[in-house]
Scaffold this motif. Structure first.
Motif, PDB file in Angstrom:
ATOM      1  N   ASP A 198      40.844  42.073  28.749  1.00  0.00           N
ATOM      2  CA  ASP A 198      41.430  40.801  29.196  1.00  0.00           C
ATOM      3  C   ASP A 198      42.917  40.728  28.843  1.00  0.00           C
ATOM      4  OD1 ASP A 198      39.129  39.886  30.342  1.00  0.00           O
ATOM      5  OD2 ASP A 198      38.688  38.359  28.836  1.00  0.00           O
ATOM      6  N   VAL A 199      43.229  41.080  27.612  1.00  0.00           N
ATOM      7  CA  VAL A 199      44.622  40.984  27.149  1.00  0.00           C
ATOM      8  C   VAL A 199      45.517  41.965  27.917  1.00  0.00           C
ATOM      9  CG1 VAL A 199      44.261  42.631  25.254  1.00  0.00           C
ATOM     10  CG2 VAL A 199      46.097  40.955  25.098  1.00  0.00           C
ATOM     11  N   TYR A 221      45.158  42.985  31.161  1.00  0.00           N
ATOM     12  CA  TYR A 221      45.458  42.478  32.506  1.00  0.00           C
ATOM     13  C   TYR A 221      46.320  41.220  32.449  1.00  0.00           C
ATOM     14  CZ  TYR A 221      42.234  45.959  34.258  1.00  0.00           C
ATOM     15  OH  TYR A 221      41.627  47.149  34.571  1.00  0.00           O
ATOM     16  N   GLU A 222      46.187  40.452  31.370  1.00  0.00           N
ATOM     17  CA  GLU A 222      47.061  39.286  31.201  1.00  0.00           C
ATOM     18  C   GLU A 222      48.520  39.735  31.068  1.00  0.00           C
ATOM     19  OE1 GLU A 222      45.551  37.216  27.831  1.00  0.00           O
ATOM     20  OE2 GLU A 222      43.752  36.498  28.874  1.00  0.00           O
ATOM     21  N   THR A 224      48.142  47.309  24.265  1.00  0.00           N
ATOM     22  CA  THR A 224      47.148  46.259  24.020  1.00  0.00           C
ATOM     23  C   THR A 224      45.792  46.786  23.581  1.00  0.00           C
ATOM     24  OG1 THR A 224      46.571  46.283  26.376  1.00  0.00           O
ATOM     25  CG2 THR A 224      48.222  44.682  25.670  1.00  0.00           C
TER      26      THR A 224
END
Length: 420
Positions: A41-42, A44-45, A334
């Motif tokens: 998630d982090v 792609y954020e 990340t």
């Protein structure tokens, strides 16, 4: 009567609205799905704003994430039947083949052929080959991992251990010292990790592929060594049957001295761990340095069923962006995964690994990179489960005779292989 300035303002507003509507109408939307939300998630954020800056005419609609790679494969296979495929899907490196064989994954070769500077980002050939079938590239590797050791050096120091283990015998000896110092929970060896990854790691350790000539080498002497080595680790270290998530949490809390798993968790570990000296080390071998290790991670595949060339072109732009250059560099920043190309590793991240030595261990093991192999036929996922069940029997103490277990696994797997 409306004044001139007001009419001009109204006209401008109408024109602006029409322009915005036209822009919205011109924007191409693609659908995208990926596994392991807790890890990615982090990532792609961080990537998405950069992609939108470069491609304001494309919108990426995120679907619900897959739980893990087996779930990713099963979901896409079902979606192919129901006609609801995403335009781009992230699949485990060992799960691409079945989507290629069933015609679900689209060849990326036509898009690559139109890219005059495709090689400028320097995809590692060994990584690109993992997504190449019959000479055509079907996926671009996004995140690549290798197994590594995680060590709490504070706990190892208390036990009098001043050197990282290089063999599994060394690991068992370290476990004995840790238990003597009061640990009671010295190790987690990630036997349950997706796709029998650690089973394949111990096969490649001996230079033996798990799959050869469309059959599983479960009846080989090397496979017996794998089963015996797992038993040695489990029994010699009195290993508890934790889940992978439980092991990560226990290590992060400072209560687990050694953990052997994917480098993918390194970034997360550096964020969540309590205050102790955390280092990573090369994956131990059976007799020393392994002859090979399976490449873990996932690749971006185009599975779009759209007839609109704009959608397919947008899907290609997304695939290209996230797997090359600055987009791929976010993988290393990340997570603990390695980017699949030299531009990210050698140029954009030139000083990164010096500043983050825990993430450098996997990069140092790149010469060992070997295929994370798919199992042949339509029963590949079922074969994965058979091997998983066999390893679990060792971990819980249900299987004690490794030759007997090997024969049982050979018979079960043979029943699932395609008939010649």
């Amino acid at each position: 009567m409306t004044s001139l300035p007001t009419r001009l303002g109204l006209a401008a507003a109408l024109m602006c609205g029409a322009s915005t509507a036209a822009l919205a109408q011109d924007k191409v939307t693609i659908e995208f799905a990926y596994p392991y939300a807790a890890l990615f998630d982090v990532t792609y954020e961080a990537i998405l704003p950069k992609f939108y800056e470069a491609h304001p005419d494309i919108e990426v609609k995120f679907r619900a994430s897959y739980e893990q790679y087996e779930d990713a494969s099963n979901t896409v296979l079902r979606e192919a039947v129901s006609g609801n495929l995403p335009d781009v899907t992230m699949q485990g490196l060992n799960r691409q083949q079945i989507l290629v064989e069933k015609g679900i994954a689209n060849s990326l070769q036509p898009f690559i052929a139109d890219e005059a500077d495709f090689q400028q980002d320097g995809y590692h050939e060994a990584m690109l080959s993992l997504s190449t079938f019959d000479g055509d590239v079907y996926g671009l590797p996004f995140s690549v991992s290798l197994p590594v050791g995680y060590y709490n050096m504070d706990l190892l120091e208390v036990a009098g251990i001043d050197a990282l283990p290089t063999t599994w015998d060394d690991v068992v000896t370290a476990c004995e010292a840790l238990n003597a110092s009061g640990s009671g929970n010295p190790i987690y060896w990630d036997w349950a990790i997706t796709g029998n990854w650690f089973f394949q790691a111990l096969m490649w350790d001996q230079g033996k592929p798990t799959v050869e000539n469309a059959r599983i080498n479960m009846d080989s002497p090397e496979a017996l060594v794998v089963l015996e080595t797992v038993q040695k680790i489990v029994d010699g270290c009195e290993m508890k049957n934790l889940s992978s998530d439980e092991a990560v949490s226990t290590f992060a809390a400072g209560d687990l001295p050694m953990m052997f798993t994917s480098t993918s968790n390194v970034g997360r570990m550096m964020t969540i761990k309590s205050d102790f000296d955390f280092v990573t080390g090369n994956f131990p071998g059976i007799d020393g340095t392994p002859e090979g290790l399976p490449a873990g991670g996932n690749a971006a595949l185009m599975t779009s069923a759209s007839d609109d060339p704009r959608v397919r072109e947008a899907a290609w732009q997304w695939i290209k962006f996230i797997t090359s250059g600055e987009g791929a560099a976010e993988v290393a920043r990340t997570t603990g995964y390695m980017p699949p190309n030299k531009a990210a590793n050698d140029i954009i991240l030139a000083d990164f690994y010096d500043q983050n030595p825990q993430k450098k261990t996997a990069v140092d093991q790149l010469p060992l990179l070997s295929d994370w192999q798919a199992y042949p036929g339509d029963n590949g996922l079922a074969i994965t489960q058979v091997i998983y069940d066999g390893l679990e029997r060792i971990v819980i103490g249900d299987a004690t005779d490794m030759e007997e277990l090997q024969q049982e696994l050979v018979e079960e797997i043979d029943d699932l292989l395609p008939s010649s």
